[in-house]
Design a protein around this motif. Structure first.
Motif, PDB file in Angstrom:
ATOM      1  N   PRO A 119       2.225   4.752  -0.569  1.00  0.00           N
ATOM      2  CA  PRO A 119       1.550   6.028  -0.857  1.00  0.00           C
ATOM      3  C   PRO A 119       2.026   6.689  -2.147  1.00  0.00           C
ATOM      4  CG  PRO A 119       3.113   6.278   0.954  1.00  0.00           C
ATOM      5  CD  PRO A 119       3.000   4.807   0.676  1.00  0.00           C
ATOM      6  N   ALA A 120       3.208   6.308  -2.633  1.00  0.00           N
ATOM      7  CA  ALA A 120       3.709   6.876  -3.891  1.00  0.00           C
ATOM      8  C   ALA A 120       3.012   6.280  -5.106  1.00  0.00           C
ATOM      9  CB  ALA A 120       5.212   6.654  -4.002  1.00  0.00           C
ATOM     10  N   CYS A 121       2.287   5.195  -4.896  1.00  0.00           N
ATOM     11  CA  CYS A 121       1.581   4.539  -5.995  1.00  0.00           C
ATOM     12  C   CYS A 121       0.178   5.148  -6.105  1.00  0.00           C
ATOM     13  CB  CYS A 121       1.490   3.034  -5.748  1.00  0.00           C
ATOM     14  SG  CYS A 121       0.783   2.098  -7.115  1.00  0.00           S
ATOM     15  N   ARG A 122       0.020   6.065  -7.036  1.00  0.00           N
ATOM     16  CA  ARG A 122      -1.254   6.762  -7.204  1.00  0.00           C
ATOM     17  C   ARG A 122      -2.084   6.083  -8.285  1.00  0.00           C
ATOM     18  NH1 ARG A 122       1.790  12.617  -7.651  1.00  0.00           N
ATOM     19  NH2 ARG A 122       2.749  12.583  -5.567  1.00  0.00           N
ATOM     20  N   SER A 123      -3.408   6.255  -8.214  1.00  0.00           N
ATOM     21  CA  SER A 123      -4.277   5.561  -9.168  1.00  0.00           C
ATOM     22  C   SER A 123      -5.433   6.451  -9.606  1.00  0.00           C
ATOM     23  CB  SER A 123      -4.826   4.269  -8.552  1.00  0.00           C
ATOM     24  OG  SER A 123      -5.699   4.561  -7.465  1.00  0.00           O
ATOM     25  N   ARG A 124      -6.026   6.048 -10.703  1.00  0.00           N
ATOM     26  CA  ARG A 124      -7.219   6.709 -11.235  1.00  0.00           C
ATOM     27  C   ARG A 124      -8.079   5.647 -11.911  1.00  0.00           C
ATOM     28  NH1 ARG A 124      -9.624  11.328 -12.808  1.00  0.00           N
ATOM     29  NH2 ARG A 124     -10.643  11.421 -14.852  1.00  0.00           N
ATOM     30  N   SER A 178       8.446   8.016 -14.967  1.00  0.00           N
ATOM     31  CA  SER A 178       7.309   7.329 -14.358  1.00  0.00           C
ATOM     32  C   SER A 178       7.022   5.990 -15.017  1.00  0.00           C
ATOM     33  CB  SER A 178       6.054   8.212 -14.403  1.00  0.00           C
ATOM     34  OG  SER A 178       5.685   8.505 -15.730  1.00  0.00           O
ATOM     35  N   ASP A 225       0.837  -1.207   0.000  1.00  0.00           N
ATOM     36  CA  ASP A 225       0.000   0.000   0.000  1.00  0.00           C
ATOM     37  C   ASP A 225       0.872   1.257   0.000  1.00  0.00           C
ATOM     38  OD1 ASP A 225      -2.357   1.366  -0.123  1.00  0.00           O
ATOM     39  OD2 ASP A 225      -2.709   1.364   2.044  1.00  0.00           O
ATOM     40  N   SER A 255       1.822  11.059 -12.730  1.00  0.00           N
ATOM     41  CA  SER A 255       0.473  11.600 -12.603  1.00  0.00           C
ATOM     42  C   SER A 255      -0.482  10.589 -13.223  1.00  0.00           C
ATOM     43  CB  SER A 255       0.345  12.954 -13.311  1.00  0.00           C
ATOM     44  OG  SER A 255      -1.017  13.323 -13.425  1.00  0.00           O
ATOM     45  N   ALA A 256      -1.304   9.950 -12.404  1.00  0.00           N
ATOM     46  CA  ALA A 256      -2.222   8.935 -12.901  1.00  0.00           C
ATOM     47  C   ALA A 256      -3.221   9.531 -13.878  1.00  0.00           C
ATOM     48  CB  ALA A 256      -2.942   8.269 -11.725  1.00  0.00           C
ATOM     49  N   ARG A 257      -3.688  10.742 -13.594  1.00  0.00           N
ATOM     50  CA  ARG A 257      -4.677  11.379 -14.465  1.00  0.00           C
ATOM     51  C   ARG A 257      -4.088  11.650 -15.856  1.00  0.00           C
ATOM     52  NH1 ARG A 257      -9.258  14.642 -13.778  1.00  0.00           N
ATOM     53  NH2 ARG A 257      -9.053  14.454 -11.519  1.00  0.00           N
ATOM     54  N   TRP A 286      -2.463   2.866 -12.466  1.00  0.00           N
ATOM     55  CA  TRP A 286      -1.564   3.149 -11.350  1.00  0.00           C
ATOM     56  C   TRP A 286      -0.273   3.735 -11.898  1.00  0.00           C
ATOM     57  CZ3 TRP A 286      -4.464  -1.374 -11.430  1.00  0.00           C
ATOM     58  CH2 TRP A 286      -5.298  -1.599 -10.340  1.00  0.00           C
TER      59      TRP A 286
END
Length: 320
Positions: A221-226, A261, A219, A291-293, A242
């Motif tokens: 926190p640097a692994c961002r998702s959308r 990235s 889990d 940036s996931a977005r 991700w």
């Protein structure tokens, strides 16, 4: 609009004439190209249709062309257009089109396509395979390069990149274009890349897969998702993207120029009738900041080259 004041015609007059220069040349090169260009804009799909359209529209064409010997035959169109090298012609036509369609936008998508019905067994001529650059924002093809016989897209993509203005653009390419030299060429021209990664880069693919497995398990926190969901064509689709900083790679982060990235996309498609699900996981590398977005936007937009450009190319081949 007189011939002397036609901006595009004036630029076409700078094209070197590849024909053998002799006194019996009946048609000017710039006028042949101009007629062909107008015919294509009007929907012509081959040289026969170009000649037919030009003959029917000769009164209109004479508003800005001299045409001292009328409209060329279709075999003249075919012979002359085959002699013109693509780069100088693209260098004239593409800027002219961009002025009228607007700037190509931030995204440029590259992909290859084998053209249907171009194989000629009788002459042992293989099918034509081209690599295209597609600007999804304007629906404009920015350039095309034919893949040479006994070669592949890896050699054609760098040639196509040289024709493009990549400053502040994001270039997306499928897995075959995931090559260190191609990534470096994009960055050196001032652009960013989003490259799909498959088993043709086994070490890179394995390290990205391991990096995301570890990040999701802990889990991180640097692994961002959308996540986005869409419905259509009799199915429901959910896509989760991700993103991780590229420094998580052990041996690969420094050998890919500009790499910042990593991306992982999980695509789940559900049939509303049967409830059956299919899942697909794909991996990407990018010079964009994590940036996931933004990564999801670039990856999703890449499908436009399949749905809009390649579909049109297939339709043209079926008609002609």
């Amino acid at each position: 609009m007189a011939a002397k004041t036609c901006e595009l015609l004036e630029q076409l007059q700078t094209l070197p004439d590849p024909r053998r220069q002799c006194k019996n040349l009946k048609h000017r090169l710039d006028e042949i190209v101009m007629m062909a260009f107008c015919a294509v804009l009007a929907g012509a799909n081959d040289c026969v249709e170009m000649a037919t359209w030009a003959q029917r529209q000769i009164d209109f064409l004479r508003l800005f062309l001299d045409l001292p010997n009328g409209v060329p035959a279709h075999d003249t169109f075919s012979r002359v257009l085959a002699l013109i090298p693509p780069p100088p012609l693209q260098g004239i036509l593409l800027p002219w089109l961009q002025k009228r369609r607007g700037l190509p936008g931030e995204l440029i998508h590259l992909d290859g396509k084998t053209m249907r019905r171009t194989r000629r067994r009788s002459t042992k001529l293989g099918a034509l395979h081209v690599v295209s650059a597609w600007a999804s924002a304007t629906g404009l093809t920015l350039g095309q390069v034919a893949v040479q016989a006994k070669s592949n897209e890896i050699t054609a993509i760098p040639q196509l990149l040289e024709l493009l203005d990549l400053q502040d653009k994001i270039v997306t390419i499928d897995a075959l274009g995931c090559q260190k030299e191609i990534a470096a060429a994009i960055v050196e021209q001032g652009g960013d890349y989003v490259l799909a990664v498959k088993d043709n880069q086994p070490t890179l693919h394995a390290e990205i897969q391991a990096a995301f497995e570890t990040a999701l398990e802990k889990d991180d926190p640097a692994c961002r998702s959308r996540t986005t969901a869409t419905q259509g064509h009799g199915r429901a689709e959910q896509r989760t993207v991700w993103v991780l900083p590229a420094r998580r790679l052990l041996s690969q982060s420094r050998v890919w120029m500009g790499l910042l990235s990593l991306g992982m996309v999980l695509r789940v498609v559900t049939c509303p009738v049967t409830g059956a699900e299919t899942a697909e996981v794909r991996y990407f590398i990018s010079s964009l900041r994590p940036s996931a977005r933004r990564l999801a936007w670039a990856i999703r937009s890449h499908w436009s080259i399949e749905n809009e450009l390649h579909w049109v190319l297939e339709s043209i081949r079926k008609v002609s």
